[in-house]
Design a protein around this motif. Structure first.
Motif, short mmCIF file in Angstrom:
data_model
loop_
_atom_site.label_atom_id
_atom_site.label_comp_id
_atom_site.label_asym_id
_atom_site.label_seq_id
_atom_site.Cartn_x
_atom_site.Cartn_y
_atom_site.Cartn_z
N HIS A 67 0.85 -1.18 0.00
CA HIS A 67 0.00 0.00 0.00
C HIS A 67 0.89 1.24 0.00
CE1 HIS A 67 -3.69 -2.27 0.78
NE2 HIS A 67 -3.00 -2.99 1.65
N GLY A 68 0.27 2.40 -0.10
CA GLY A 68 1.02 3.64 -0.01
C GLY A 68 0.33 4.55 0.99
N SER A 78 4.34 10.39 -1.43
CA SER A 78 3.76 9.28 -0.68
C SER A 78 4.85 8.29 -0.30
CB SER A 78 2.68 8.60 -1.50
OG SER A 78 3.25 7.78 -2.48
N VAL A 79 4.61 7.54 0.78
CA VAL A 79 5.58 6.52 1.18
C VAL A 79 4.93 5.15 1.00
CG1 VAL A 79 6.86 7.96 2.80
CG2 VAL A 79 4.89 6.68 3.61
N ASP A 80 5.74 4.18 0.66
CA ASP A 80 5.21 2.82 0.50
C ASP A 80 5.07 2.15 1.85
OD1 ASP A 80 4.87 2.94 -2.17
OD2 ASP A 80 6.78 1.99 -2.68
N ARG A 105 -1.51 3.38 -3.54
CA ARG A 105 -1.18 2.25 -4.44
C ARG A 105 -2.47 1.55 -4.84
NH1 ARG A 105 3.80 0.11 -6.04
NH2 ARG A 105 5.47 0.97 -4.76
N TRP A 106 -2.60 1.20 -6.12
CA TRP A 106 -3.82 0.54 -6.57
C TRP A 106 -3.85 -0.88 -6.06
CZ3 TRP A 106 -8.12 2.56 -8.33
CH2 TRP A 106 -8.05 3.89 -8.74
N CYS A 107 -4.50 -1.08 -4.92
CA CYS A 107 -4.48 -2.39 -4.27
C CYS A 107 -5.75 -3.18 -4.56
CB CYS A 107 -4.28 -2.20 -2.77
SG CYS A 107 -5.44 -1.05 -2.05
#
Ligand code: HEC
Ligand SMILES: [Cu+2]
Length: 325
Positions: A67-68, A78-80, A105-107
């Motif tokens: 995720h981000g 953004s951070v991962d 993040r496209w989860c």
């Protein structure tokens, strides 16, 4: 500069991706925030409290996929958030308020539902009341159909439009642009000697002169990150999640008893001239700010700054118009 002001609203002092698997808990009172896909609960906890001017230390980990993490309304990198690892992040807010944090993040299909809030307490010297968005001031019903009654026969050209723009009864101001659809411009020029094609070209020229190459590039970047999965890379409403949304809508429709009119829909097609020529920037801004309230279109008002939303809108119209380089 607007962007710089925004940057200073929240200072990100440091972002360190935590040492893998090492239980280095510098801040023992900092709870670990878990990220899971929305179907499995999203962020836990999803409400975080902080105080103005005091560092907020966050520890983030994922229980499933990558995720981000980012906080809305600012140009934050953004951070991962990685499975089995801990990401440390320190934020400082210099204005009180309720901020939205979200997954970047496209989860999955419900990725955009992965949102939480940071409630920042305290006082600030410069609290100005937020002004109503333009669609509210203009009393636009953003849920009403807005198809243009006629559309151009060829892609309107800003370059051609420029040559007619000097002798026009309309102004080229930002206020005029934001409040009117390209069709309204076309319609307003019906008393002139211009041909229909030329009237559309003037609209293209007005639209281009109300944006910049920088805004368009910024809009394109935000679109690719946040909108393309539904609306499609080229704006045609055919992103990777489009079929899932349509299928979900059909299932819901069958299982619903009736009066809920806002059901899942196919993502809007921005290459459709009827839709785009009939929409004013104010209307599109309203949709983006508020979302579709159940149609599958997320609300972005707490995520993007006003400037970022205007950049996105300028980019959406670029699917319709031919702009000069
Ligand atoms: C999860 C899927 C999804 C994502 C992501 C998404 N949209 Fe949408 N959008 C939709 C759907 C479905 C509709 C059509 C239903 C509606 O208008 O409410 C829509 C409609 C719209 C409309 C209304 C167009 C009109 O003519 O009324 C605009 C504008 C829009 N989206 C912009 C955006 C922007 C900009 C982004 C990215 C910041 C975005 N959307 C991200 C699903 C999505
Ligand atoms: Cu996600």
């Amino acid at each position: 500069m607007k962007r710089l002001e925004l940057l200073s609203r929240i200072l990100i002092t440091l972002a360190i991706v935590g040492a893998v698997g090492t239980p280095l808990y510098f801040w023992s009172r900092t709870p670990l925030i878990h990220a899971r896909i929305a179907e499995n609960g999203g962020w836990t906890p999803d409400v975080i409290r902080a105080n103005v001017g005091e560092p907020l230390h966050l520890k983030l980990t994922s229980d499933d996929v990558v995720h981000g993490f980012a906080v809305g309304q600012m140009d934050m990198q953004s951070v991962d958030v990685l499975p089995g690892k801990v990401t440390d992040l320190t934020l400082i807010f210099d204005k009180p308020g309720i901020y939205t944090f979200y997954c970047t993040r496209w989860c999955g299909l419900n990725h955009w539902r992965m949102r939480g809030t940071i409630e920042v307490g305290g006082s600030s010297s410069d609290t100005q009341p937020a002004s109503a968005p333009l669609y509210v001031t203009l009393k636009i019903n953003i849920d009403a159909p807005h198809n243009a009654p006629t559309i151009p026969v060829q892609k309107p050209s800003a370059l051609r439009g420029q040559s007619f723009s000097t002798q026009l009864p309309i102004t080229n101001s930002t206020n005029y642009y934001r409040a009117n659809s390209p069709y309204q411009v076309f319609d307003e020029l019906s008393n002139t000697s211009l041909t229909e094609t030329e009237r559309w070209d003037v609209a293209a020229y007005l639209w281009q002169s109300n944006t910049t190459a920088e805004s368009l590039a910024n809009g394109q970047r935000l679109y690719a990150q946040n909108c393309a999965a539904c609306h499609g890379e080229n704006g045609a409403g055919d992103g990777v999640f489009a079929d899932d949304l349509t299928a979900l809508g059909a299932t819901l429709q069958r299982s619903m008893t009736g009066d809920n009119k806002m059901t899942m829909q196919t993502p809007a097609d921005f290459t459709d001239p009827k839709r785009m020529m009939g929409a004013s920037p104010a209307l599109l801004q309203g949709k983006i700010l508020r979302g579709g309230m159940g149609t599958g279109m997320p609300m972005w008002g707490s995520i993007f700054t006003e400037e970022q939303i205007w950049d996105l809108i300028a980019y959406l119209y670029s699917f319709q118009f031919e702009y000069q380089k």
